[in-house]
Design an enzyme around this catalytic site. Sequence first.
Site, PDB file in Angstrom:
ATOM      1  N   ALA A  12     106.155 -25.357   6.776  1.00 60.30           N
ATOM      2  CA  ALA A  12     107.418 -26.308   6.746  1.00 60.30           C
ATOM      3  C   ALA A  12     108.426 -25.689   5.678  1.00 60.30           C
ATOM      4  O   ALA A  12     109.373 -26.224   5.554  1.00 60.30           O
ATOM      5  CB  ALA A  12     107.236 -27.625   6.516  1.00 60.30           C
ATOM      6  N   SER A  13     107.966 -24.529   4.898  1.00 61.68           N
ATOM      7  CA  SER A  13     109.038 -24.390   3.836  1.00 61.68           C
ATOM      8  C   SER A  13     110.009 -23.165   4.010  1.00 61.68           C
ATOM      9  O   SER A  13     110.990 -23.213   3.225  1.00 61.68           O
ATOM     10  CB  SER A  13     108.001 -24.051   2.756  1.00 61.68           C
ATOM     11  OG  SER A  13     107.043 -22.994   3.091  1.00 61.68           O
ATOM     12  N   ALA A  44      96.731 -24.365   4.834  1.00 59.56           N
ATOM     13  CA  ALA A  44      96.631 -25.202   6.267  1.00 59.56           C
ATOM     14  C   ALA A  44      95.415 -24.977   7.029  1.00 59.56           C
ATOM     15  O   ALA A  44      95.005 -25.864   7.881  1.00 59.56           O
ATOM     16  CB  ALA A  44      97.869 -24.839   7.151  1.00 59.56           C
ATOM     17  N   ALA A  67     103.010 -18.555   9.690  1.00 57.84           N
ATOM     18  CA  ALA A  67     102.907 -17.021   9.719  1.00 57.84           C
ATOM     19  C   ALA A  67     102.143 -16.575   8.361  1.00 57.84           C
ATOM     20  O   ALA A  67     102.644 -16.918   7.182  1.00 57.84           O
ATOM     21  CB  ALA A  67     104.398 -16.527   9.750  1.00 57.84           C
ATOM     22  N   TYR A  78     106.923 -14.951  20.128  1.00 58.95           N
ATOM     23  CA  TYR A  78     107.944 -14.031  20.153  1.00 58.95           C
ATOM     24  C   TYR A  78     107.410 -12.929  21.350  1.00 58.95           C
ATOM     25  O   TYR A  78     106.276 -12.525  21.540  1.00 58.95           O
ATOM     26  CB  TYR A  78     108.370 -13.365  19.009  1.00 58.95           C
ATOM     27  CG  TYR A  78     109.426 -12.208  18.892  1.00 58.95           C
ATOM     28  CD1 TYR A  78     110.558 -12.717  19.218  1.00 58.95           C
ATOM     29  CD2 TYR A  78     109.164 -10.910  19.000  1.00 58.95           C
ATOM     30  CE1 TYR A  78     111.741 -11.782  19.493  1.00 58.95           C
ATOM     31  CE2 TYR A  78     110.282  -9.900  19.119  1.00 58.95           C
ATOM     32  CZ  TYR A  78     111.309 -10.433  19.293  1.00 58.95           C
ATOM     33  OH  TYR A  78     112.474  -9.421  19.465  1.00 58.95           O
ATOM     34  N   TYR A  90     104.483  -5.213  19.479  1.00 61.56           N
ATOM     35  CA  TYR A  90     104.687  -6.600  19.417  1.00 61.56           C
ATOM     36  C   TYR A  90     104.010  -7.202  20.599  1.00 61.56           C
ATOM     37  O   TYR A  90     102.734  -7.484  20.518  1.00 61.56           O
ATOM     38  CB  TYR A  90     106.302  -7.168  19.281  1.00 61.56           C
ATOM     39  CG  TYR A  90     106.204  -8.369  18.637  1.00 61.56           C
ATOM     40  CD1 TYR A  90     106.386  -8.655  17.539  1.00 61.56           C
ATOM     41  CD2 TYR A  90     105.557  -9.617  19.577  1.00 61.56           C
ATOM     42  CE1 TYR A  90     106.128 -10.010  16.830  1.00 61.56           C
ATOM     43  CE2 TYR A  90     105.497 -10.749  18.933  1.00 61.56           C
ATOM     44  CZ  TYR A  90     105.650 -11.078  17.621  1.00 61.56           C
ATOM     45  OH  TYR A  90     105.413 -12.232  16.943  1.00 61.56           O
ATOM     46  N   LEU A 136     114.599 -13.198  14.220  1.00 63.03           N
ATOM     47  CA  LEU A 136     115.384 -13.392  13.187  1.00 63.03           C
ATOM     48  C   LEU A 136     114.655 -12.965  11.872  1.00 63.03           C
ATOM     49  O   LEU A 136     113.526 -12.759  11.818  1.00 63.03           O
ATOM     50  CB  LEU A 136     115.459 -14.665  12.964  1.00 63.03           C
ATOM     51  CG  LEU A 136     116.546 -15.409  13.998  1.00 63.03           C
ATOM     52  CD1 LEU A 136     116.728 -16.929  13.932  1.00 63.03           C
ATOM     53  CD2 LEU A 136     117.954 -14.765  13.742  1.00 63.03           C
ATOM     54  N   VAL A 137     115.554 -12.500  10.825  1.00 65.27           N
ATOM     55  CA  VAL A 137     115.188 -12.050   9.658  1.00 65.27           C
ATOM     56  C   VAL A 137     114.310 -13.300   8.770  1.00 65.27           C
ATOM     57  O   VAL A 137     115.048 -14.247   8.565  1.00 65.27           O
ATOM     58  CB  VAL A 137     116.303 -11.613   8.703  1.00 65.27           C
ATOM     59  CG1 VAL A 137     115.436 -11.007   7.493  1.00 65.27           C
ATOM     60  CG2 VAL A 137     116.742 -10.514   9.310  1.00 65.27           C
ATOM     61  N   THR A 138     113.146 -13.141   8.587  1.00 64.51           N
ATOM     62  CA  THR A 138     112.139 -14.272   7.880  1.00 64.51           C
ATOM     63  C   THR A 138     111.471 -13.462   6.964  1.00 64.51           C
ATOM     64  O   THR A 138     111.202 -12.252   7.369  1.00 64.51           O
ATOM     65  CB  THR A 138     111.642 -15.232   8.581  1.00 64.51           C
ATOM     66  OG1 THR A 138     110.452 -14.448   9.317  1.00 64.51           O
ATOM     67  CG2 THR A 138     112.355 -16.048   9.923  1.00 64.51           C
TER      68      THR A 138
HETATM   69  P1  NAI Z   1     107.742 -17.614   7.615  1.00 67.36           P
HETATM   70  O1  NAI Z   1     107.110 -16.391   6.747  1.00 67.36           O
HETATM   71  O2  NAI Z   1     109.498 -17.959   7.278  1.00 67.36           O
HETATM   72  O3  NAI Z   1     107.231 -19.016   7.388  1.00 67.36           O
HETATM   73  C1  NAI Z   1     105.870 -19.328   7.307  1.00 67.36           C
HETATM   74  C2  NAI Z   1     105.490 -20.542   6.882  1.00 67.36           C
HETATM   75  O4  NAI Z   1     104.089 -20.621   6.933  1.00 67.36           O
HETATM   76  C3  NAI Z   1     105.879 -20.970   5.427  1.00 67.36           C
HETATM   77  O5  NAI Z   1     106.189 -22.294   5.435  1.00 67.36           O
HETATM   78  C4  NAI Z   1     104.590 -20.629   4.923  1.00 67.36           C
HETATM   79  O6  NAI Z   1     104.621 -21.442   3.288  1.00 67.36           O
HETATM   80  C5  NAI Z   1     103.378 -21.118   5.791  1.00 67.36           C
HETATM   81  N1  NAI Z   1     102.294 -20.711   5.221  1.00 67.36           N
HETATM   82  C6  NAI Z   1     101.660 -19.417   5.489  1.00 67.36           C
HETATM   83  N2  NAI Z   1     100.429 -19.286   5.279  1.00 67.36           N
HETATM   84  C7  NAI Z   1     100.015 -20.669   5.281  1.00 67.36           C
HETATM   85  C8  NAI Z   1      98.975 -21.210   4.797  1.00 67.36           C
HETATM   86  N3  NAI Z   1      97.603 -20.432   4.619  1.00 67.36           N
HETATM   87  N4  NAI Z   1      98.902 -22.592   4.699  1.00 67.36           N
HETATM   88  C9  NAI Z   1      99.798 -23.208   4.805  1.00 67.36           C
HETATM   89  N5  NAI Z   1     101.103 -22.904   5.040  1.00 67.36           N
HETATM   90  C10 NAI Z   1     101.192 -21.474   5.208  1.00 67.36           C
HETATM   91  O7  NAI Z   1     107.827 -17.348   8.986  1.00 67.36           O
HETATM   92  P2  NAI Z   1     108.627 -17.379  10.482  1.00 67.36           P
HETATM   93  O8  NAI Z   1     109.214 -16.200  10.938  1.00 67.36           O
HETATM   94  O9  NAI Z   1     109.362 -18.800  10.438  1.00 67.36           O
HETATM   95  O10 NAI Z   1     107.425 -17.611  11.475  1.00 67.36           O
HETATM   96  C11 NAI Z   1     107.014 -18.648  11.900  1.00 67.36           C
HETATM   97  C12 NAI Z   1     106.379 -18.668  13.646  1.00 67.36           C
HETATM   98  O11 NAI Z   1     107.419 -18.415  13.950  1.00 67.36           O
HETATM   99  C13 NAI Z   1     105.255 -17.575  13.391  1.00 67.36           C
HETATM  100  O12 NAI Z   1     104.413 -18.129  14.557  1.00 67.36           O
HETATM  101  C14 NAI Z   1     106.085 -16.393  14.119  1.00 67.36           C
HETATM  102  O13 NAI Z   1     105.420 -15.525  14.661  1.00 67.36           O
HETATM  103  C15 NAI Z   1     107.093 -16.940  14.840  1.00 67.36           C
HETATM  104  N6  NAI Z   1     108.164 -16.314  15.362  1.00 67.36           N
HETATM  105  C16 NAI Z   1     109.080 -15.676  14.521  1.00 67.36           C
HETATM  106  C17 NAI Z   1     109.972 -14.935  14.886  1.00 67.36           C
HETATM  107  C18 NAI Z   1     110.913 -14.260  13.867  1.00 67.36           C
HETATM  108  O14 NAI Z   1     111.693 -13.327  14.354  1.00 67.36           O
HETATM  109  N7  NAI Z   1     111.035 -14.573  12.405  1.00 67.36           N
HETATM  110  C19 NAI Z   1     110.388 -14.922  16.206  1.00 67.36           C
HETATM  111  C20 NAI Z   1     109.665 -15.800  17.034  1.00 67.36           C
HETATM  112  C21 NAI Z   1     108.614 -16.507  16.661  1.00 67.36           C
END
Ligand code: NAI
Length: 396
Positions: A48-49, A111, A139, A223, A233, A269-271
């Site tokens: 969620a962060s 988690a 992620a 994605y 991918y 998106l850039v994350t």
């Molecule tokens: P992010 O890196 O911004 O967020 C990941 C989140 O998971 C953070 O809140 C982090 O604290 C948490 N996290 C990681 N390991 C953890 C653990 N062991 N325990 C508890 N929390 C944990 O990543 P993003 O990009 O927002 O990705 C989220 C989902 O969205 C993923 O499944 C990703 O594949 C999907 N996604 C991302 C896209 C992109 O372009 N960024 C596009 C489409 C889907």
Amino acid sequence: MIVEPKVREYICTTAHPTGCEENVREQIAYVKSQGEMEGPKRVLVIGASTGYGLASRITAAFGCKAATLGIMFERPANGKRTATAGWYNTAAFEKFAAEDGLYAKSINGDAFSVAVKEQAIQMIREDLGQVDLVVYSLAAPRRTTADGVTYSSVLKTTGETFTEKSLDLRSGEIVTKSVEPAAEGELEGTIKVMGGEDWEDWMKALSKAGVLAEHAKTVAYSYIGPEITYPIYKDGTIGHAKQHLQKTARKMNQEIEGLTAVVSVNKALVTQASAAIPIVPLYFAILYKVMKEQGSHEGCIEQISRLFHTKLLADPMPLDAEGLIRMDDWELDSKVQDEVMKIWQMVKTENVKELSDVDGFWEDFYRMFGFHLSHVDYTKDVETDVKIPSLEDEKK
Ligand code: NAI
């Protein structure tokens, strides 16, 4: 201390507390500008962060007036080291939620572990009774399962070595990059980490404990992307993990009574997670350029707000033939993709600034860590040791 960005390739090792707060404030303002929705009132967000999970938490709280419990894995400040961006984002989120009278608590821990699942269940039981929506947005690079085995997630192909143009983030040059095929065990490892097994563990644990509302929904994010990135991918190790996520949704719909489980395919998106994928940043920069020019560009918050407003809460949910929500509809529109591919063929070091939105990529990158926000005075001393209110309460 005065906090400055310290960038190492695709990661920034510092984060700015005021900038992260401003970032969260702007996302909340966007959600409020889209109007309130009739929706879930008690929401669990796993991951969620930052990125899509943070946007989901903000949309649920400020769009639906939901109480939220957020799970994350972040680091607080330690002496000279700033906290991670996700830590500051969560502190800001809780502060703004309290100002609006919204319940918001967070758990900072792994988690994937049984202990965090049990802690979440106990908090839901005590504070909320049940949850109506669970967003699964993890992620992670690795996962340790209950039997103590640690699996790693890799970004590799499942066939041949794949060679394509790539943007060197340090020099800004167009280079050629190769992605190797996964070695034995790496595909299985990636599926263990980024597939649906842990999502299912969560939902089964919640259901068994009786803390899932009768018609609860759960959504996880995936994605697909354009053909040019298929080898790394969609058809690569991560794509196989995402297939497993889809399979898990179908399985849970059959096995967990009353639950609706769905996968939403989101936009690139850039994350923090996505900036680390080779070749993809160049695609992002070109995509941003084209979508901004065509007026269809969205960030995480615009994507998730549109997801809630038009798809996730709709009855029936608009799904594609495979049962997926398609939030990548605008990205994959042929008007966008034809232009992206035209540019992809032409792009080289000499014209990359002009033909793609490298600056936009970097803007998003810095903003993720709380830098480059227009209302923040970066010359000012800031307190880096920021507390997350609900984690302080836990300690008492
Ligand atoms: P992010 O890196 O911004 O967020 C990941 C989140 O998971 C953070 O809140 C982090 O604290 C948490 N996290 C990681 N390991 C953890 C653990 N062991 N325990 C508890 N929390 C944990 O990543 P993003 O990009 O927002 O990705 C989220 C989902 O969205 C993923 O499944 C990703 O594949 C999907 N996604 C991302 C896209 C992109 O372009 N960024 C596009 C489409 C889907």
